[in-house]
Scaffold this active site. Structure first.
Site, PDB file in Angstrom:
ATOM      1  N   GLU A  27       1.049  -0.795   0.347  1.00 41.97           N
ATOM      2  CA  GLU A  27       0.093   0.315   0.079  1.00 41.97           C
ATOM      3  C   GLU A  27       0.863   1.029  -0.379  1.00 41.97           C
ATOM      4  O   GLU A  27       0.594   2.349  -0.609  1.00 41.97           O
ATOM      5  CB  GLU A  27      -1.059   0.000   1.442  1.00 41.97           C
ATOM      6  CG  GLU A  27      -2.421   1.342   1.298  1.00 41.97           C
ATOM      7  CD  GLU A  27      -3.073   0.891   2.532  1.00 41.97           C
ATOM      8  OE1 GLU A  27      -3.764   1.916   3.087  1.00 41.97           O
ATOM      9  OE2 GLU A  27      -2.746  -0.044   2.732  1.00 41.97           O
ATOM     10  N   SER A  28       1.659   0.935   0.453  1.00 41.51           N
ATOM     11  CA  SER A  28       2.997   2.469   0.460  1.00 41.51           C
ATOM     12  C   SER A  28       3.562   2.731  -0.939  1.00 41.51           C
ATOM     13  O   SER A  28       4.171   4.204  -1.566  1.00 41.51           O
ATOM     14  CB  SER A  28       4.662   1.876   1.293  1.00 41.51           C
ATOM     15  OG  SER A  28       4.149   0.928   0.750  1.00 41.51           O
TER      16      SER A  28
END
Length: 264
Positions: free
Chosen positions: A58-59
């Site tokens: 997700e980063s």
């Protein structure tokens, strides 16, 4: 002691869950990964049968190839080993929402018979709950738009409930056809992997059904940990325990993880 019971004593429940989740991943897939057991499963798959599995965190890291289990989605090893690092909005707006990610992993505080997930509140009211949970994060979009979803959650009557107190992430709503009615383009939860076995949606009703149990586990034990009248498949499998190769690869990843015993 039976042979199954003897085998079951050679690995932990977490190792069984992780191996089971890893086997659900195919080589070449794109996989939206969370930290914890999902990350362990994805990295185990890449270290064994799926070397070309594309890990997306997700980063904003795409194609990360960590040599150990990352401690968070912001762990530097993810960016250092990724094919590309993009912004979080790009991950969601370009990769996730248009359906470009094959499979996403999700956890749950509560899970109901139709695969709906609650990670928001426990209790009858949102404003005054018994427990306020961490919240949604990116889970609702993962549940909506990944081509398929795998849910990993430890099983008990507290976590496997008749109906979730709050729908954070939609599974199959109230049954077959709800995802299409709501405009959700992904297929929804294809497997629920617990510490007792595997549940999959019934093709006709979309209700979660027990399709596999772990060595030494009985359907009665799984039913005892389920808050609804759990259906059991007529072709129920006893799932294979982790192989020597799977255990070796998983334990090597764990040993290299910073802060673990044996890490360098």
């Amino acid at each position: 002691m039976s042979r199954a019971a003897a085998q079951a004593s050679e690995f932990t429940a977490d190792e069984m869950m992780t191996a089971c989740a890893a086997r659900a991943l195919r080589d070449g897939m794109t996989c939206f990964v969370g930290i914890g057991l999902p990350s362990a499963a994805a990295n185990l798959a890449r270290a064994t049968h799926a070397p070309d599995l594309v890990l997306i965190y997700e980063s904003g890291t795409i194609g990360a190839k960590p040599g150990w289990l990352p401690l968070s989605i912001g762990d530097g090893v993810l960016a250092e080993t990724a094919d590309a690092v993009v912004s979080v909005p790009e991950i969601f707006n370009y990769w996730l929402q248009p359906g470009r990610i094959d499979v996403g992993f999700l956890g749950a505080a509560q899970l109901d018979r139709f695969g709906n997930i609650n990670t928001t509140v426990i209790g009858s009211t949102y404003a005054n709950p018994k427990v306020r949970l961490p919240g949604a994060g990116g889970a609702p979009e993962i549940a909506a738009f990944c081509r398929e979803v795998i849910i990993i959650v430890r099983q008990s009557r507290r976590s496997f409930v008749e109906r979730v107190d709050f729908v954070t992430s939609v599974g199959y709503g109230t049954g077959r056809g709800d995802r299409e009615r709501l405009g959700l383009t992904g297929a929804g939860p294809r497997k629920v992997i617990s510490d007792l076995g595997v549940l999959e949606p019934d093709p006709q009703t979309s209700e979660l059904t027990l399709t596999g149990v772990y060595p030494g586990v009985t359907p009665e034990q799984v039913r005892a940990g389920t808050g609804w009248e759990l259906a059991v498949s007529g072709s129920l499998e006893v799932l294979a325990p982790p192989s020597a190769a799977e255990l070796s690869a998983l334990r090597a990843l764990q040993a290299k993880t910073p802060g673990s015993e044996g890490s360098h």
